[in-house]
Design a protein around this motif. Structure first.
Motif, mmCIF file in Angstrom:
data_model
loop_
_atom_site.group_PDB
_atom_site.id
_atom_site.type_symbol
_atom_site.label_atom_id
_atom_site.label_comp_id
_atom_site.label_asym_id
_atom_site.label_seq_id
_atom_site.Cartn_x
_atom_site.Cartn_y
_atom_site.Cartn_z
ATOM 1 N N ARG A 1 0.809 -1.215 0.000
ATOM 2 C CA ARG A 1 0.000 0.000 0.000
ATOM 3 C C ARG A 1 0.845 1.270 0.000
ATOM 4 N NH1 ARG A 1 0.397 -2.375 4.578
ATOM 5 N NH2 ARG A 1 0.778 -1.319 6.545
ATOM 6 N N ASN A 2 2.118 1.155 0.409
ATOM 7 C CA ASN A 2 2.948 2.353 0.480
ATOM 8 C C ASN A 2 3.658 2.688 -0.825
ATOM 9 O OD1 ASN A 2 2.252 2.782 3.127
ATOM 10 N ND2 ASN A 2 3.872 1.432 3.874
ATOM 11 N N THR A 3 3.498 1.834 -1.831
ATOM 12 C CA THR A 3 4.149 2.147 -3.097
ATOM 13 C C THR A 3 3.215 3.018 -3.930
ATOM 14 O OG1 THR A 3 3.261 0.168 -4.104
ATOM 15 C CG2 THR A 3 5.455 0.004 -3.150
ATOM 16 N N ASN A 4 3.750 3.511 -5.049
ATOM 17 C CA ASN A 4 2.963 4.385 -5.909
ATOM 18 C C ASN A 4 1.701 3.720 -6.414
ATOM 19 O OD1 ASN A 4 4.586 6.571 -5.764
ATOM 20 N ND2 ASN A 4 5.881 5.940 -7.500
ATOM 21 N N ASN A 5 1.841 2.463 -6.757
ATOM 22 C CA ASN A 5 0.759 1.796 -7.456
ATOM 23 C C ASN A 5 0.588 0.371 -6.942
ATOM 24 O OD1 ASN A 5 -1.135 1.031 -9.235
ATOM 25 N ND2 ASN A 5 0.011 1.585 -11.086
ATOM 26 N N TYR B 1 1.461 -4.078 -8.579
ATOM 27 C CA TYR B 1 2.158 -5.271 -8.099
ATOM 28 C C TYR B 1 1.200 -6.441 -7.976
ATOM 29 C CZ TYR B 1 6.110 -2.259 -7.244
ATOM 30 O OH TYR B 1 7.152 -1.403 -7.423
ATOM 31 N N ARG C 1 10.782 -2.964 -3.863
ATOM 32 C CA ARG C 1 10.259 -1.911 -2.990
ATOM 33 C C ARG C 1 11.398 -1.296 -2.169
ATOM 34 N NH1 ARG C 1 5.630 -3.777 1.095
ATOM 35 N NH2 ARG C 1 7.279 -5.161 1.775
ATOM 36 N N LEU D 1 13.843 0.601 -4.420
ATOM 37 C CA LEU D 1 13.223 1.845 -4.870
ATOM 38 C C LEU D 1 13.382 2.917 -3.804
ATOM 39 C CD1 LEU D 1 9.816 1.024 -6.606
ATOM 40 C CD2 LEU D 1 11.736 2.292 -7.572
ATOM 41 N N ARG E 1 16.756 4.175 -3.706
ATOM 42 C CA ARG E 1 17.222 4.676 -5.003
ATOM 43 C C ARG E 1 18.543 4.003 -5.384
ATOM 44 N NH1 ARG E 1 13.898 8.894 -5.731
ATOM 45 N NH2 ARG E 1 13.120 9.873 -3.846
ATOM 46 N N PHE F 1 14.227 2.884 -13.229
ATOM 47 C CA PHE F 1 13.346 1.852 -12.669
ATOM 48 C C PHE F 1 13.766 0.482 -13.180
ATOM 49 C CE2 PHE F 1 9.411 -0.663 -12.587
ATOM 50 C CZ PHE F 1 9.100 -0.531 -11.252
ATOM 51 N N GLU G 1 5.446 0.150 -16.099
ATOM 52 C CA GLU G 1 6.012 1.438 -15.680
ATOM 53 C C GLU G 1 6.536 2.227 -16.886
ATOM 54 O OE1 GLU G 1 6.836 3.290 -12.625
ATOM 55 O OE2 GLU G 1 5.106 2.156 -11.919
#
Lengths: 307, 496
Positions: free
Chosen positions: A146-150, A154, A211, A214, A217, A222, A289
């Motif tokens: 839930r904490n990722t962008n999308n 996943y 995750r 990311l 970094r 990506f 992506e």
């Protein structure tokens, strides 16, 4: 570093090459369903002397059963598949007596009978179980990520990888059913659900690494982050699959006849699950992506426009 | 307040001793008899036995309510208890099915006969006729479910109309097929309603106080019965006024015995003309009461014991080979941590078996497969952790730090991946109940327990062992962890 992501369309191609024959077989022949789903009886007897399937069929035909499938196995074992034969019914007693008269005494190893309506109910249940599992896992992944962008990206990628594994197993079993008469039963559904769980289990480990990388970094693009994550988890994925494959192989070789096809389904599914978690799931995330499908369509439109 | 590794070690040692104690077969090391009730329960496919799914077939126009189904289930349960099966499963399924599992029971035909028969007992006024054994008759009594067991209704009312009431149409639905051997035929799917006169029912099964196998004055095995007081009066009145006339005993509308009344009878009688086993079964059926609704067998699974024994031996071999291969691989690949993971794996096996015994899990063939599969998955958590530790070591971290980091980084993956497997196990359990109760549920349950326990052993057991070993300077060389010193990054202790 190994470039796994760069060759992604080759991996997809390999998957298609494995899946397509199975899907064609599925479309043409379907699956060979066992009595668990169609209704009917499976009667396993150990005779006191070797018998030929034809002889048994003849005896059955004399009692009005002319579409029985009779197979023989080691130790004078005879396997009869036929329409429903009820335990304790006069019909069963008559048949048993007729077989005794012809072949001498025998031991009844097992008799499984399923009524036709119950068979259909179980089939629906099996479909519902696969659908429920898919939804449950999709929901869990979306929550875990839930904490990722999308988060759904996943989830959907994991589900596609999972469907890949289901397609591989079902396709191969369709071919096996056609070539070797292998039947799909309730245990097969059990194997399928387990493969689903394992497939996602494997995919999540890779996603988890993506995750993490990311957030740190770890690489400029990506695509590179995904590749880096895959390489990091590669050894672990292979080692885990190897240990599971070891135990399943032991079961397949020494575990006995009754669960052999069950173990085979697990084995195929686990190998496919490992492949799809490395070569499909994360790569789908990259394709998404990068909006590669988008660009593909745009290019196609672009080529069509001048003509 | 940090928990020290050696404190955890004490907990692990105690837990392991307890688990091994539970695992020991029989009553070994058991002075207080605590283990008497702890045994491995073997499923149908391992010890042989019978599984039946009984479908309620209510007469046309009636519906099976949950109450009726529960009542029928209770009746079935009493009958099963009378069969002397050690660990039966009897549960309702859906709106109109009952699932029965009789592990170890080896006579499927008898099971079907005993469970399926309605066992509606009637003693009827034959109106002076001598009805031969096996005759199917129409009577004034319905299937008389236990719920309305007030024994007043039918007696005294002369030849009521045969149709109309729900009770009499239900009786017609329960009518068995005609055969000459009483009790040998179960009662299913009878369609033909017997024609002919409707005989008056004097006594029904609901009037019985007790039924039991006994012997008559010639030493023949018969079913003896005793009547409730109010029924006894009625019976006395009837028999005293009909001396010299025949009287028939009817079970499920089929005459099983006709005798001439010689004396007035008050509260005891016998049913003759049955074989030894029929006597036992009928007594059992009468005692357990009549089924509230006729049942039909829609699924049956009979497994002979030889097939099961064979499977157990093969599974044990497969399990040992699988465990050995995994252990070998882990040690060769991960060295010292590999050795520790093998110890953790052995403890894992001990814990899982102890749980199987304590819960208790019904062990089935797929269940054993589920456990063997979980061995492979159990080391996954260790593989994840060790892979991380190696990475940290290569980065030049000190070992203590590398181990802690390895655990912390691996945990989210371990948690998320195992939960997805547990989700599929739970749905499998639901699916299994519908298909073949213990056979598939066993797999779902063993895999679920296996995955849950593996999380514990990986996080608690492996970590404690690693932490304790670490404190020995001897093990600080990276070669113990399968890494050549040249592979370690030269940027030593760069911190974070």
């Amino acid at each position: 570093m190994l470039d796994l992501v760069g060759k992604r369309y080759y991996w997809f191609l390999l998957s298609f090459l494995v899946i397509v024959p199975g899907l064609i077989s599925l479309a043409v022949h379907g699956l060979r369903l066992s009595i668990d789903f169609t209704g009917g009886s499976l009667w396993e007897l150990r005779m006191s002397r070797p018998v030929q399937p034809g002889e048994v069929r003849q005896v059955l035909a004399q009692h009005g059963i002319d579409d029985a499938i009779v197979q023989t196995a080691d130790n004078n074992v005879v396997l009869i598949r036929m329409r429903e034969l009820k335990e304790g019914s006069p019909e069963k007693n008559q048949l048993a007596q007729a077989l005794r008269d012809t072949f001498g005494d025998f031991t009844e190893l097992r008799l499984e009978s399923v009524g036709p309506t119950l068979g259909i109910a179980i089939r629906n249940r099996a479909i519902a179980a696969v659908a429920l599992t898919t939804l449950g896992i999709l929901g869990y992944i979306a929550w875990a990520f839930r904490n990722t962008n999308n988060p759904f990206l996943y989830g959907i990628a994991a589900i596609i990888a999972m469907l890949h594994d289901v397609a591989v197993v079902v396709g191969i079993f369709s071919i096996l059913g056609w070539l070797r008469g292998v039947e799909v039963d309730a245990l097969f559904v059990t194997a399928l659900l387990t493969v689903i769980g394992f497939s996602v289990h494997d995919t999540i480990v890779v996603f988890d690494r993506i995750r993490e990388n990311l957030a740190r970094r770890a690489a400029p693009t990506f695509e590179e982050i995904v590749n880096y994550s895959l390489v990091q988890t590669l050894v672990r994925s292979l080692n885990t699959s190897l240990t599971v494959v070891f135990t399943l192989l032991a079961l397949y070789l020494f575990g006995g006849e009754t669960i052999r096809t069950f173990v085979l389904a697990l084995l195929i599914g686990i190998i496919s699950g490992t492949y799809s978690s490395i070569f499909n799931a994360s790569q789908i995330v990259v394709v998404w992506e990068n909006r590669e499908l988008h660009r593909l369509f745009a290019r196609l439109r672009g080529q069509h426009a001048p003509a | 307040m940090r928990i020290r590794p050696w404190q955890t070690l004490i907990v692990i040692v105690l837990l392991s001793l307890a688990a091994i104690w539970v695992d020991l077969p029989g009553q070994r090391l058991d002075p207080f008899g605590w283990k008497r009730n702890i045994t491995v329960r073997q499923g149908l496919d391992l010890q042989g036995g019978i599984q039946l799914v009984l479908q309620a077939r209510p007469p046309a126009g009636t519906v099976v309510t949950q109450e009726v189904l529960e009542g029928t289930r209770d009746t079935i349960e009493r009958r099963v208890n009378g069969l002397g099966v050690s660990e039966p499963v009897i549960q309702t399924r859906g709106n109109d099915q009952i699932l029965v599992e009789l592990p170890g029971f080896q006579d499927p035909e008898r099971a079907v006969r005993v469970l399926q028969r309605t066992a509606l007992l009637e003693i009827i006024d034959t109106q002076g006729q001598f009805l031969p054994v096996g005759t199917i008759v129409n009577t004034t009594a319905g299937p008389a479910p236990e719920a309305n067991a007030t024994p007043t209704p039918t007696a005294g009312t002369a030849t009521p109309t045969a149709s109309a009431t729900a009770a009499s149409s239900a009786a017609a639905g329960a009518t068995p097929q005609a055969t000459t051997t009483p009790g040998a035929t179960p009662t299913p799917e009878a369609t033909a309603t017997p024609s002919g006169p409707v005989y008056e029912t004097i006594i029904t099964g609901a009037d019985l106080k007790d039924a039991y196998p006994t012997t008559d004055q010639f030493g023949n095995l018969v079913v003896g019965f005793e009547l409730k007081p109010e029924a006894a009066d009625r019976f006395y009145q009837y028999t005293s006024t009909h001396i010299g006339q025949p009287m028939s005993i009817v079970v499920d509308k089929q005459v099983i015995n006709t005798a001439t009344i010689r004396d007035a009878i008050r509260d005891r009688g016998i049913i003759q003309g049955l074989s030894a086993q029929e006597v036992r079964d009928l007594a059992l059926q009468l005692k357990s009461g009549a089924l509230a609704v006729p049942l039909e067998v829609v699924q049956s699974r009979t497994v002979g014991p030889t097939l099961g024994q064979d499977s157990i031996q093969k599974s044990i071999i497969a399990g040992l080979v699988g465990l050995g291969l995994v252990a070998l691989f882990m040690i060769l690949y991960y060295r010292l941590p590999g050795v520790i993971s093998v110890i953790a794996l052995l403890l894992y096996t001990a814990y899982v078996f102890a749980l199987f015994k304590l819960i208790p899990v019904v062990l089935t063939l797929p269940g054993i497969a589920g456990f063997i599969l979980s061995i492979g998955m159990a080391v996954d958590a260790n593989v994840l952790i060790f892979a991380r530790i190696r990475e940290e070591l290569r980065l030049g971290r000190p070992i203590a730090r590398a181990i802690e980091e390895g655990f912390n980084h691996a945990w989210p993956s371990i948690r998320d991946s195992n939960i997805s497997t547990m989700i599929s196990c739970m749905i499998l359990f639901w699916f299994g109940r519908y298909v073949g109760a213990t056979i598939i549920q066993g797999f779902a349950l063993t895999l679920f327990i296996g995955v849950a326990v593996s999380m514990f052993t990986a996080i608690v057991v492996t970590r404690t062992f690693l932490r304790l070993l670490l404190t020995r300077p001897f093990f600080r060389d990276v070669r113990w962890y399968g890494i050549a010193p040249s592979q370690v990054a030269t940027a030593q202790a760069t911190g974070d």
